[in-house]
Design an enzyme around this catalytic site. Sequence first.
Site, mmCIF file in Angstrom:
data_model
loop_
_atom_site.group_PDB
_atom_site.id
_atom_site.type_symbol
_atom_site.label_atom_id
_atom_site.label_comp_id
_atom_site.label_asym_id
_atom_site.label_seq_id
_atom_site.Cartn_x
_atom_site.Cartn_y
_atom_site.Cartn_z
ATOM 1 N N HIS A 448 0.828 -1.194 0.000
ATOM 2 C CA HIS A 448 0.000 0.000 0.000
ATOM 3 C C HIS A 448 0.870 1.254 0.000
ATOM 4 O O HIS A 448 0.634 2.195 0.747
ATOM 5 C CB HIS A 448 -0.925 -0.005 1.217
ATOM 6 C CG HIS A 448 -1.963 -1.086 1.187
ATOM 7 N ND1 HIS A 448 -2.663 -1.482 2.312
ATOM 8 C CD2 HIS A 448 -2.404 -1.871 0.166
ATOM 9 C CE1 HIS A 448 -3.494 -2.461 1.977
ATOM 10 N NE2 HIS A 448 -3.350 -2.709 0.682
ATOM 11 N N VAL A 449 1.879 1.259 -0.851
ATOM 12 C CA VAL A 449 2.809 2.382 -0.905
ATOM 13 C C VAL A 449 2.093 3.651 -1.365
ATOM 14 O O VAL A 449 1.195 3.605 -2.211
ATOM 15 C CB VAL A 449 3.998 2.061 -1.830
ATOM 16 C CG1 VAL A 449 4.907 1.028 -1.183
ATOM 17 C CG2 VAL A 449 3.528 1.558 -3.192
#
Length: 513
Positions: A448-449
């Site tokens: 979930h960068v």
Amino acid sequence: MSSKGSFQYVVIGAGSAGCVVANRLSADPQMSVLLLEAGGADSRPEIDDPAGMLKTWGSEIDWKYETEPEPALNGRKIPIARGKVLGGSSAINAMIHIRGNRRDFDHWNFLGNDGWSYDEVLPFFKKSENYLGPASQFHGTGGPLTIVNHPRPSPVALAFANAGPELGFGGPDWDFNGEQQEDGTGLYQYTLDTNGKRASAAAAFLRPILTRKNLTVTLYATVSHLLFENNRTVAVEFIQNGQTQQARVEGEAIVCAGTFDSPKILMRSGVGPADLLKSHGIPVVADLPGAGQNLQDHLLLPVPYRSKRELPVPMFIAEAGLFTRTRSNMKAASPDLQFHFSAGLPAFAPPGLTGPWYGFVPILVRPQSVGSVVIGSRNPLDPGFIRTNYLQMQTDLDVLLRGIELSREIAHTRAFSEFGSDEVAPGTHRSKRELSEYIRGHCSTVWHVSGTCVMGRGPMAVVDPQLRVYGVEGLRVADASIMPTVVAGNTNAACIMIGEKLADMLQPQRTRS
């Protein structure tokens, strides 16, 4: 060099946001839209098949990024899958649909990003949705993206949902996209169509409109850089089949290439930290020191348990969940701990574990450790350097320590009595130091960068609240990279919302033209 022609809008990246932007902008037949995608068509059967998800990871439709050695993770390099295909990461993700916490968006708004409060973004979440669950003021219907409740939960996932009230949480029918996200156990919602196939951004927003004459979709197009005249974006240069091409920009270019590639495209174009650009011989168009900085990610930890009874192979990698806070007096903040939970998938069984099992997966969703992504050269095929700095802050480690404790509390509820509470790892009777070492050796990313082209008004901001890149004209960014802080929850839904909101921002311009 050949010319691709001129377009009112050039959208770079056909991921969760890019597909939405291309759909909404091309709905106006007067607007010409070019969508550039570095990957190919989403034709592999395992993309549509939820059970085929694991086959996509590490395949040719995955960018196969990895971090630099992480000091706080015993020097491990952490793989980070990113979709290199129509639909982007929505074509290879776990299909979980969670928007984030209302406080996330209110905080964005508090930071000076007017128009991004929860009440103001909720209509854009709902606009995309075709929710097949019970009617609610918090859910949309009739949109392109089908959302379903878990159609076939395992018995142990139902136990997790039922365990919450024993510990003071709400549940078991908790709606993580309803009035209150946190402090309730329940089953997840997913992006699945009515035939049980993955509803990626490409399937929902792009496939139905490919016949539009004013929309051009170009595959295997790796953008090298943007071209400017008097600080205005005038063209996008890309490589396709070994040939360099240019597309002229009559209106705006919209970068939707994702948290790693959006800042790299800006930097290769001369928009970024001046000293870094000069070191690679790139003329500086706009000195934006925040480009590539503020990298944030969610960190997960496997906590597996043996089951006393047989369990079916789960339909999803994560079936149920919980959001809560690990620190007192933090009710004004988003929860910092999320749980994924499911019956154990054979592919994820710990070494030496045979027989049925189930898994708690505590997740750090409000990280205080931040990292960066920087280019290594002007070469668009150079992956650059990703430094996440996972667990650099003690507070982040403490969240996962509490996650282990809460896993044990849930496993010892009456709801779990028929499954048992035999902890495989990290194992009981471990000291805090031993538990910390387990975390450092076994935690990994939820992919979930976010945050590398941060939206804001301060000196590290890259885009303003209208997603316009500072210092240049005719250029915007719309993807997870603009998040000032990563949302507490899976990021796909928020990326789709960002695409919807940007397209709406551009509506007055299209009307005037």
